[in-house]
Design a protein around this motif. Structure first.
Motif, PDB file in Angstrom:
ATOM      1  N   LYS A  93      -0.760 -13.105  16.317  1.00 58.13           N
ATOM      2  CA  LYS A  93       0.168 -12.248  15.567  1.00 58.13           C
ATOM      3  C   LYS A  93       0.501 -12.845  14.205  1.00 58.13           C
ATOM      4  O   LYS A  93       0.468 -12.152  13.178  1.00 58.13           O
ATOM      5  CB  LYS A  93       1.446 -12.052  16.386  1.00 58.13           C
ATOM      6  N   GLN A  94       0.802 -14.135  14.178  1.00 55.82           N
ATOM      7  CA  GLN A  94       1.140 -14.788  12.915  1.00 55.82           C
ATOM      8  C   GLN A  94      -0.049 -14.784  11.949  1.00 55.82           C
ATOM      9  O   GLN A  94       0.108 -14.509  10.758  1.00 55.82           O
ATOM     10  CB  GLN A  94       1.598 -16.216  13.190  1.00 55.82           C
ATOM     11  N   VAL A  95      -1.229 -15.087  12.480  1.00 56.59           N
ATOM     12  CA  VAL A  95      -2.411 -15.139  11.626  1.00 56.59           C
ATOM     13  C   VAL A  95      -2.730 -13.767  11.052  1.00 56.59           C
ATOM     14  O   VAL A  95      -3.034 -13.618   9.858  1.00 56.59           O
ATOM     15  CB  VAL A  95      -3.608 -15.689  12.422  1.00 56.59           C
ATOM     16  N   ILE A  96      -2.643 -12.758  11.884  1.00 56.31           N
ATOM     17  CA  ILE A  96      -2.975 -11.409  11.420  1.00 56.31           C
ATOM     18  C   ILE A  96      -1.995 -10.944  10.347  1.00 56.31           C
ATOM     19  O   ILE A  96      -2.391 -10.398   9.309  1.00 56.31           O
ATOM     20  CB  ILE A  96      -2.999 -10.429  12.608  1.00 56.31           C
ATOM     21  N   LEU A  97      -0.706 -11.181  10.569  1.00 57.74           N
ATOM     22  CA  LEU A  97       0.285 -10.774   9.559  1.00 57.74           C
ATOM     23  C   LEU A  97       0.059 -11.509   8.241  1.00 57.74           C
ATOM     24  O   LEU A  97       0.166 -10.918   7.155  1.00 57.74           O
ATOM     25  CB  LEU A  97       1.703 -11.046  10.089  1.00 57.74           C
ATOM     26  N   GLN A  98      -0.242 -12.804   8.329  1.00 58.57           N
ATOM     27  CA  GLN A  98      -0.484 -13.576   7.119  1.00 58.57           C
ATOM     28  C   GLN A  98      -1.717 -13.066   6.383  1.00 58.57           C
ATOM     29  O   GLN A  98      -1.706 -12.909   5.159  1.00 58.57           O
ATOM     30  CB  GLN A  98      -0.655 -15.053   7.474  1.00 58.57           C
ATOM     31  N   ARG A  99      -2.776 -12.809   7.135  1.00 56.98           N
ATOM     32  CA  ARG A  99      -4.003 -12.317   6.509  1.00 56.98           C
ATOM     33  C   ARG A  99      -3.803 -10.933   5.905  1.00 56.98           C
ATOM     34  O   ARG A  99      -4.392 -10.600   4.877  1.00 56.98           O
ATOM     35  CB  ARG A  99      -5.134 -12.288   7.539  1.00 56.98           C
ATOM     36  N   VAL A 100      -2.998 -10.112   6.544  1.00 60.58           N
ATOM     37  CA  VAL A 100      -2.722  -8.781   5.991  1.00 60.58           C
ATOM     38  C   VAL A 100      -2.007  -8.900   4.656  1.00 60.58           C
ATOM     39  O   VAL A 100      -2.357  -8.220   3.675  1.00 60.58           O
ATOM     40  CB  VAL A 100      -1.892  -7.944   6.984  1.00 60.58           C
ATOM     41  N   ARG A 101      -1.018  -9.763   4.604  1.00 60.76           N
ATOM     42  CA  ARG A 101      -0.296  -9.935   3.340  1.00 60.76           C
ATOM     43  C   ARG A 101      -1.222 -10.473   2.242  1.00 60.76           C
ATOM     44  O   ARG A 101      -1.196 -10.007   1.104  1.00 60.76           O
ATOM     45  CB  ARG A 101       0.890 -10.877   3.548  1.00 60.76           C
ATOM     46  N   GLU A 102      -2.017 -11.467   2.585  1.00 67.17           N
ATOM     47  CA  GLU A 102      -2.928 -12.036   1.593  1.00 67.17           C
ATOM     48  C   GLU A 102      -3.955 -11.017   1.133  1.00 67.17           C
ATOM     49  O   GLU A 102      -4.262 -10.924  -0.068  1.00 67.17           O
ATOM     50  CB  GLU A 102      -3.642 -13.259   2.183  1.00 67.17           C
ATOM     51  N   ALA A 103      -4.468 -10.245   2.083  1.00 71.67           N
ATOM     52  CA  ALA A 103      -5.472  -9.248   1.714  1.00 71.67           C
ATOM     53  C   ALA A 103      -4.882  -8.166   0.818  1.00 71.67           C
ATOM     54  O   ALA A 103      -5.512  -7.734  -0.154  1.00 71.67           O
ATOM     55  CB  ALA A 103      -6.060  -8.611   2.981  1.00 71.67           C
ATOM     56  N   GLU A 104      -3.667  -7.729   1.132  1.00 69.96           N
ATOM     57  CA  GLU A 104      -3.038  -6.706   0.302  1.00 69.96           C
ATOM     58  C   GLU A 104      -2.775  -7.232  -1.108  1.00 69.96           C
ATOM     59  O   GLU A 104      -2.978  -6.518  -2.101  1.00 69.96           O
ATOM     60  CB  GLU A 104      -1.733  -6.241   0.944  1.00 69.96           C
ATOM     61  N   ARG A 105      -2.336  -8.499  -1.196  1.00 71.51           N
ATOM     62  CA  ARG A 105      -2.114  -9.087  -2.522  1.00 71.51           C
ATOM     63  C   ARG A 105      -3.422  -9.173  -3.307  1.00 71.51           C
ATOM     64  O   ARG A 105      -3.466  -8.866  -4.499  1.00 71.51           O
ATOM     65  CB  ARG A 105      -1.484 -10.476  -2.383  1.00 71.51           C
ATOM     66  N   ASN A 106      -4.484  -9.596  -2.627  1.00 73.23           N
ATOM     67  CA  ASN A 106      -5.766  -9.721  -3.321  1.00 73.23           C
ATOM     68  C   ASN A 106      -6.303  -8.366  -3.752  1.00 73.23           C
ATOM     69  O   ASN A 106      -6.890  -8.231  -4.834  1.00 73.23           O
ATOM     70  CB  ASN A 106      -6.791 -10.420  -2.417  1.00 73.23           C
ATOM     71  N   ILE A 107      -6.113  -7.353  -2.888  1.00 75.34           N
ATOM     72  CA  ILE A 107      -6.592  -6.011  -3.237  1.00 75.34           C
ATOM     73  C   ILE A 107      -5.863  -5.491  -4.474  1.00 75.34           C
ATOM     74  O   ILE A 107      -6.469  -4.949  -5.408  1.00 75.34           O
ATOM     75  CB  ILE A 107      -6.416  -5.052  -2.039  1.00 75.34           C
ATOM     76  N   ILE A 108      -4.541  -5.650  -4.475  1.00 77.26           N
ATOM     77  CA  ILE A 108      -3.754  -5.173  -5.617  1.00 77.26           C
ATOM     78  C   ILE A 108      -4.111  -5.967  -6.875  1.00 77.26           C
ATOM     79  O   ILE A 108      -4.265  -5.398  -7.965  1.00 77.26           O
ATOM     80  CB  ILE A 108      -2.250  -5.277  -5.303  1.00 77.26           C
ATOM     81  N   TYR A 109      -4.255  -7.281  -6.728  1.00 78.69           N
ATOM     82  CA  TYR A 109      -4.590  -8.097  -7.892  1.00 78.69           C
ATOM     83  C   TYR A 109      -5.956  -7.705  -8.463  1.00 78.69           C
ATOM     84  O   TYR A 109      -6.109  -7.543  -9.673  1.00 78.69           O
ATOM     85  CB  TYR A 109      -4.596  -9.575  -7.500  1.00 78.69           C
ATOM     86  N   ASN A 110      -6.935  -7.555  -7.592  1.00 79.28           N
ATOM     87  CA  ASN A 110      -8.272  -7.174  -8.061  1.00 79.28           C
ATOM     88  C   ASN A 110      -8.270  -5.793  -8.700  1.00 79.28           C
ATOM     89  O   ASN A 110      -9.006  -5.536  -9.658  1.00 79.28           O
ATOM     90  CB  ASN A 110      -9.270  -7.214  -6.897  1.00 79.28           C
ATOM     91  N   GLN A 111      -7.435  -4.907  -8.160  1.00 84.95           N
ATOM     92  CA  GLN A 111      -7.382  -3.553  -8.696  1.00 84.95           C
ATOM     93  C   GLN A 111      -6.784  -3.534 -10.096  1.00 84.95           C
ATOM     94  O   GLN A 111      -7.343  -2.929 -11.014  1.00 84.95           O
ATOM     95  CB  GLN A 111      -6.562  -2.651  -7.769  1.00 84.95           C
ATOM     96  N   TYR A 112      -5.659  -4.225 -10.281  1.00 88.11           N
ATOM     97  CA  TYR A 112      -4.965  -4.133 -11.560  1.00 88.11           C
ATOM     98  C   TYR A 112      -5.445  -5.162 -12.578  1.00 88.11           C
ATOM     99  O   TYR A 112      -5.193  -4.990 -13.773  1.00 88.11           O
ATOM    100  CB  TYR A 112      -3.455  -4.265 -11.348  1.00 88.11           C
ATOM    101  N   SER A 113      -6.138  -6.199 -12.130  1.00 86.10           N
ATOM    102  CA  SER A 113      -6.723  -7.123 -13.104  1.00 86.10           C
ATOM    103  C   SER A 113      -7.823  -6.431 -13.908  1.00 86.10           C
ATOM    104  O   SER A 113      -8.126  -6.830 -15.037  1.00 86.10           O
ATOM    105  CB  SER A 113      -7.281  -8.357 -12.401  1.00 86.10           C
ATOM    106  N   GLN A 114      -8.408  -5.380 -13.332  1.00 84.53           N
ATOM    107  CA  GLN A 114      -9.399  -4.597 -14.069  1.00 84.53           C
ATOM    108  C   GLN A 114      -8.763  -3.807 -15.209  1.00 84.53           C
ATOM    109  O   GLN A 114      -9.443  -3.450 -16.176  1.00 84.53           O
ATOM    110  CB  GLN A 114     -10.128  -3.640 -13.124  1.00 84.53           C
TER     111      GLN A 114
END
Length: 422
Positions: free
Chosen positions: A111-132
């Motif tokens: 549970k902890q790992v999945i929640l952490q990975r979800v947060r990191e993935a969402e941050r990376n997705i948003i960063y990659n999207q708006y860095s463009q």
């Protein structure tokens, strides 16, 4: 737990775009740490996750040796051969050591790992999207405002606009839709942070690219921009096609293109001038709408010049609070000193008179030098020599010292003396 975990991994991959294998690798590493922490086991252990059934198995890894010194890390060769006759010295053997109650620990860790990975993935997705979109224009909606920032919603992320990036002639209200320029995107620990601006000079450039197709495709090129946001801006353009007028193209028919940009920027005045490699002509264009008579470059400073304008256009060239001259200097990169035609003429005449006086002074010095060289051994000034040769009724040299030490005067003074003599 196994079915639920497999289902959660599938949902993450389909909805969040998180690779299942990345989560599994992180889960296995976390379970190794959890096993060592909860069971006080320091030996080499591995955790394998069965992706078909969802089962979790813990293995202790031991090396095959001749003599065992640490049973937690080593296994004897004789014991290894009883397991499999193919083992040799130095091989690693895995022994399953999965605890009976390890499922509960595995569930909490997962549970902890999945929640952490979800947060990191969402941050990376948003960063990659708006860095463009960095250095580009986006449209957002004003959400709120405080004493430091205006917060603009760009969809999945909330951008901030500092006070220095806000237009002084604009009032931002909640739910207003505005175009902003993305200055930078930072991947901070709390998530991606997007910074936007309404005062950046490149916002003007991107607006022209949206409104003028010739600028967007490169036929007309923006060479320089000088801007005082909300008040006035100057844009220097040039054409890469000799048949296209860069200024007329940017302004548009009846000024429609530039008027759209002016309206977007809340009435900010726009001066569009032609850029040219002739620096004197470019400086004259930059001072538009004032007429320029001459541009004189400073020989002692390659980035400074003096501009001569008609008397009646001096205030127009300088502009309100010096704005026109200030923007022209910023646009061209030159330090510009603006003078009226009459002022420049007066300075030129004064300089000529000074030059004339300077040229006449060496002649007198040469004459004085010749007199000294031809004088007798007794020290005699040119004035005393003249007194000794003068008639008896002539005034002594001491009575008329000015005649010998008079400096050359200007032409105007000589004429006045002649008129007095008459």
């Amino acid at each position: 737990m196994s079915k639920e975990l497999l289902g959660a991994l599938d949902v993450l991959e389909t909805e969040k775009g998180i690779d299942k294998q990345i989560v599994i690798d992180a889960l296995e590493a976390a379970l190794v740490s959890a096993y060592k922490r909860n069971y006080d086991q320091a030996q080499n252990v591995e955790v394998n996750f069965d992706q078909r059934k969802g089962d979790i198995h813990v293995f202790a890894v031991k090396k095959v040796v001749d003599q065992v010194y640490d049973s937690r890390l080593e296994v004897g060769l004789d014991e290894a051969l009883t397991i499999n006759k193919g083992y040799e010295l130095g091989d690693d053997i895995k022994f399953e050591v999965t605890p009976k109650n390890f499922g509960r620990i595995a569930a909490q860790t997962a549970k902890q790992v999945i929640l952490q990975r979800v947060r990191e993935a969402e941050r990376n997705i948003i960063y990659n999207q708006y860095s463009q979109y960095e250095n580009e224009i986006v449209t957002g909606e004003v959400e709120r405002q405080d004493s430091r920032f205006v917060y603009v919603s760009l969809g999945k992320v909330e951008a901030v606009m500092g006070r220095q990036d806000q237009m002084p002639n604009e009032t931002y209200r909640i739910h207003d839709r505005i175009k902003v320029y993305v200055t930078r995107v930072e991947n901070a620990t709390k998530g991606p942070q997007v910074f936007v601006s309404r005062t950046h000079a490149d916002l003007l450039k991107r607006l022209f690219e949206q409104e003028v197709p010739e600028i967007y495709d490169g036929t007309v090129e923006i060479m320089a921009i000088a801007r005082e946001a909300g008040d006035r801006a100057k844009v220097a353009v040039r054409s890469n096609n000799p048949d296209i007028d860069p200024v007329g193209t940017s302004v548009g028919p009846r000024g429609q293109r530039v008027q759209t940009i002016v309206n977007e920027l809340g009435g900010e005045n726009m001066d569009i001038v032609e850029w040219t490699e002739d620096e004197a002509k470019f400086i004259a264009n930059a001072l538009n709408p004032a007429e320029v008579l001459d541009v004189i470059f400073d020989p002692n400073n390659e980035r400074a010049c003096e501009v001569i304008v008609p008397d009646y256009q001096l205030s127009l060239a300088i502009g309100k609070r010096g704005q026109n001259a200030r923007l022209a200097a910023k646009l061209t990169g030159y330090k510009i000193d603006i003078k009226s035609e009459s002022e420049a003429s007066a300075i030129m005449e004064a300089d000529q008179e000074n030059d004339t006086s300077t040229d006449a002074a060496p002649d007198n010095e040469d004459v004085a030098t010749d007199d000294v060289e031809t004088a007798d051994a007794t020290t005699v000034t040119p004035a005393a020599d003249a007194a000794s040769n003068a008639p008896e009724d002539a005034p002594a040299a001491d009575d008329a010292p000015e005649a010998e030490t008079a400096e050359p005067t200007s032409e105007t003074t000589s004429d006045a003396d002649d008129q007095t003599a008459e």
